[in-house]
Write a protein that holds these residues in place. Structure first.
Motif, PDB file in Angstrom:
ATOM      1  N   CYS A   1       0.842  -1.190   0.000  1.00  0.00           N
ATOM      2  CA  CYS A   1       0.000   0.000   0.000  1.00  0.00           C
ATOM      3  C   CYS A   1       0.879   1.243   0.000  1.00  0.00           C
ATOM      4  O   CYS A   1       1.869   1.293   0.729  1.00  0.00           O
TER       5      CYS A   1
ATOM      6  N   TYR B   1      -0.293   4.291   0.745  1.00  0.00           N
ATOM      7  CA  TYR B   1      -0.786   5.303   1.690  1.00  0.00           C
ATOM      8  C   TYR B   1      -0.013   5.185   3.000  1.00  0.00           C
ATOM      9  O   TYR B   1       0.699   4.204   3.223  1.00  0.00           O
ATOM     10  N   GLN B   2      -0.179   6.172   3.825  1.00  0.00           N
ATOM     11  CA  GLN B   2       0.487   6.173   5.130  1.00  0.00           C
ATOM     12  C   GLN B   2      -0.535   6.585   6.171  1.00  0.00           C
ATOM     13  O   GLN B   2      -0.363   7.604   6.852  1.00  0.00           O
TER      14      GLN B   2
ATOM     15  N   TYR C   1      -2.721   5.367  11.574  1.00  0.00           N
ATOM     16  CA  TYR C   1      -2.960   4.288  12.534  1.00  0.00           C
ATOM     17  C   TYR C   1      -2.505   2.927  12.038  1.00  0.00           C
ATOM     18  O   TYR C   1      -2.542   1.946  12.770  1.00  0.00           O
TER      19      TYR C   1
ATOM     20  N   VAL D   1      -0.073  -1.681   7.963  1.00  0.00           N
ATOM     21  CA  VAL D   1       0.024  -2.403   6.688  1.00  0.00           C
ATOM     22  C   VAL D   1       1.218  -1.951   5.831  1.00  0.00           C
ATOM     23  O   VAL D   1       1.997  -2.789   5.375  1.00  0.00           O
ATOM     24  N   PRO D   2       1.425  -0.633   5.616  1.00  0.00           N
ATOM     25  CA  PRO D   2       2.556  -0.244   4.755  1.00  0.00           C
ATOM     26  C   PRO D   2       3.887  -0.753   5.303  1.00  0.00           C
ATOM     27  O   PRO D   2       4.764  -1.128   4.525  1.00  0.00           O
TER      28      PRO D   2
ATOM     29  N   HIS E   1     -10.266   2.246  -2.038  1.00  0.00           N
ATOM     30  CA  HIS E   1      -9.929   3.475  -1.307  1.00  0.00           C
ATOM     31  C   HIS E   1     -10.667   4.640  -1.971  1.00  0.00           C
ATOM     32  O   HIS E   1     -10.614   4.769  -3.208  1.00  0.00           O
TER      33      HIS E   1
ATOM     34  N   ARG F   1      -5.875  10.415   5.378  1.00  0.00           N
ATOM     35  CA  ARG F   1      -6.644   9.589   4.444  1.00  0.00           C
ATOM     36  C   ARG F   1      -6.628  10.166   3.024  1.00  0.00           C
ATOM     37  O   ARG F   1      -6.908   9.464   2.060  1.00  0.00           O
TER      38      ARG F   1
HETATM   39 FE1  SF4 Z   1      -3.092   1.527   3.306  1.00  0.00          FE
HETATM   40 FE2  SF4 Z   1      -5.585   0.930   4.018  1.00  0.00          FE
HETATM   41 FE3  SF4 Z   1      -3.644   0.907   5.836  1.00  0.00          FE
HETATM   42 FE4  SF4 Z   1      -4.458   3.215   4.854  1.00  0.00          FE
HETATM   43  S1  SF4 Z   1      -5.698   1.773   6.078  1.00  0.00           S
HETATM   44  S2  SF4 Z   1      -2.320   2.581   5.097  1.00  0.00           S
HETATM   45  S3  SF4 Z   1      -4.937   2.666   2.752  1.00  0.00           S
HETATM   46  S4  SF4 Z   1      -3.836  -0.427   4.074  1.00  0.00           S
END
Ligand code: SF4
Ligand code: SAM
Length: 467
Positions: free
Chosen positions: A186, A188-189, A192, A195-196, A262, A301
């Protein structure tokens, strides 16, 4: 859509149960014959895979299951019967890690008693910061992140592999449903989110590679394909975007869904395609996280609530009978009562059909874990219940509108109930339906919706035999 079932009676931090639920029992192996039987002292070796977390993890487990099966292992359900245990884990919320620790403790004991020979820790926790500590503390034999799960192949005695996603190693080939990963990581950053850091930056799988896998799946009997990725609608390749890929997949597979999207990437033409294309399930999962622009900014976001509302308008207009679900986090640091009110307002305006509601959980290494303005637990709990109640009300209201309609229902889980005549299915609108039939999973029945609850519809006896 079993996700809707437990919305009200879920545990403390998350409302809604599904593939995201933890500790799901292992899925049975595909029925294809194994190449050879791995043996331990003359008997067949055994393996147990336990999956924690989201659909991505379920899919990763499916692929690891294929490797283990190809290496000749027989799958067992209990740790104490297994030579090899694979814990494929989730890292998104703190309680997930705590739960995995409990399992590791038990496995360590079984290993000392000689009942379990080897333990592998894979998935997001394997890629996380705690992995090395856990490895030492619990004597784990193999730790793999999400990028190198393919290394399990060598560990179980297969030739080494160099790639994680190949058409040669699809998830559930031969089953009636299958996940197909179209992107990993991903870009995005979100404040919270771990995942990244555990799944890395976005890598899009080439279109031809995806289509080849889908074709093979369909040829081997798959009737329902779900495209997977953290932000599937961010997929792109040489000027082509997600909508182009979706269209091609929907031309090949008889039933198609995708998750997760997203709001910043979602194109209107994708929303319109959902309404136009017969093979697409009319269900959109579009996480919003908060209704407050101030919070969306703090969360990084990348959109305002107005953009989200506009996307929903386009979806409702293009797919009037469709279902809409979302993810919402309550109690993120600095969330005020005013922010919470705005989330409640957005929930009311969007009339969601379902939602995952999460209480903020600080994750080591994320920005939000360091932010001041922690929301007290009792405040977060109250907000959590308020959002949950609002979602349930809107879901119940919308579900009742389906009463009396005649629906074509895809059987997802069949032959349940005491007499084997209960099934859980899905309408083309994406509603979960309980229906009285002994139809096999992967078949369709047509039935009238008789009643509705907040999480599921109930159909009468189907007209005619399953198809
Ligand atoms: Fe990526 Fe989704 Fe985590 Fe945001 S919530 S960093 S879009 S995986
Ligand atoms: N990529 C998807 C997106 O951006 O919408 C979702 C990925 S995440 C694995 C699934 C959901 O978990 C998120 O949408 C968010 O609501 C929730 N989540 C992630 N991190 C969280 C945290 N630290 N505390 C509570 N909920 C969290």
């Amino acid at each position: 859509m079993s996700r809707r079932k437990n919305m009200s009676n879920e545990a403390e931090n998350t409302a809604h149960a599904t593939g995201k639920d933890l500790g799901a029992p292992p899925i049975l192996l595909t029925k294809k014959p194994t190449r050879a039987r791995a043996s331990a002292g003359g008997r067949t070796k055994t393996a147990c895979i336990r999956t924690f977390g989201c659909q991505m993890n379920v899919h990763d487990s499916d692929r690891m299951r294929r490797m283990i099966r190809d290496a000749g292992y027989a799958e067992v359900l209990r740790y104490e019967d297994a030579d090899l245990v694979v814990l494929n884990t989730c890292y998104v919320r703190e309680n997930a890690v705590d739960r995995v620790r409990g399992h590791l403790g038990e496995l360590n004991r079984l290993k000392k008693e000689g009942r379990v020979k080897k333990v592998a820790l894979t998935g997001c926790i394997g890629a996380g910061q705690e992995a090395r500590d856990l490895e030492r503390a619990y004597g784990i034999d193999l730790v793999l992140g999400t990028h190198n799960t393919y290394e399990l192949a060598q560990f179980v005695g297969l030739p080494g592999m160099e790639e994680t996603f190949t058409p040669e190693l699809p998830g559930t080939e031969g089953e009636h449903t299958a996940f197909v990963t179209i992107m990993t990581g991903c870009n995005y950053q979100c404040s919270y989110c771990v995942v990244p850091s555990v799944r890395g930056r976005m890598v899009c799988r080439p279109m031809e590679n995806v289509l080849l896998e889908v074709r093979r799946l369909v040829e081997s009997g798959t009737r329902y394909v779900t495209l997977l990725g953290q932000t599937v609608d961010a997929w792109r390749e040489d000027g082509r975007r997600f909508c182009d890929l979706l269209q091609r997949v929907a031309d090949i597979a008889p039933r198609v869904w995708f998750t997760t999207s997203h709001p910043s990437n979602m194109e209107d033409r994708t929303l319109r395609l959902i309404g136009q294309k017969d093979t697409l399930v009319k269900r959109l999962h579009l996480p919003v996280q908060s209704g407050s622009d101030r919070m969306l900014k703090i969360m990084h976001r990348g959109y305002k609530s107005e953009r989200y509302r506009r996307k929903i308008e386009v979806f409702r207009d293009a797919v009037p009978d469709g279902t809409l679900s979302t993810d919402i986090i309550v109690g993120h640091p600095r969330e005020t009562e005013g922010d919470h009110e705005e989330t409640l307002k957005l929930v009311e305006d969007c009339s969601f059909d379902a939602a995952y509601v999460f209480k903020f959980s600080p994750r080591r290494g994320t920005e939000a874990a360091e932010l001041p303005g922690t929301v007290p637990e009792e405040v977060a709990q109250r907000r959590f219940l308020e959002v949950l109640r609002a979602i349930e009300q809107s879901a119940f209201r919308r579900n009742r509108r389906k009463i009396g309609s005649v629906e074509e229902i895809y059987i997802r889980h069949g032959r349940t109930g005491e007499d084997g005549k209960a099934a859980v299915g899905e309408t083309w609108s994406g509603h979960a339906v309980h229906v009285v039939t002994d139809a096999e999973p992967g078949r369709y029945v047509t039935a009238k919706i008789e009643t509705a609850g907040p999480h599921v519809l109930y159909a009468g006896v189907p007209f005619g035999p399953p198809r």
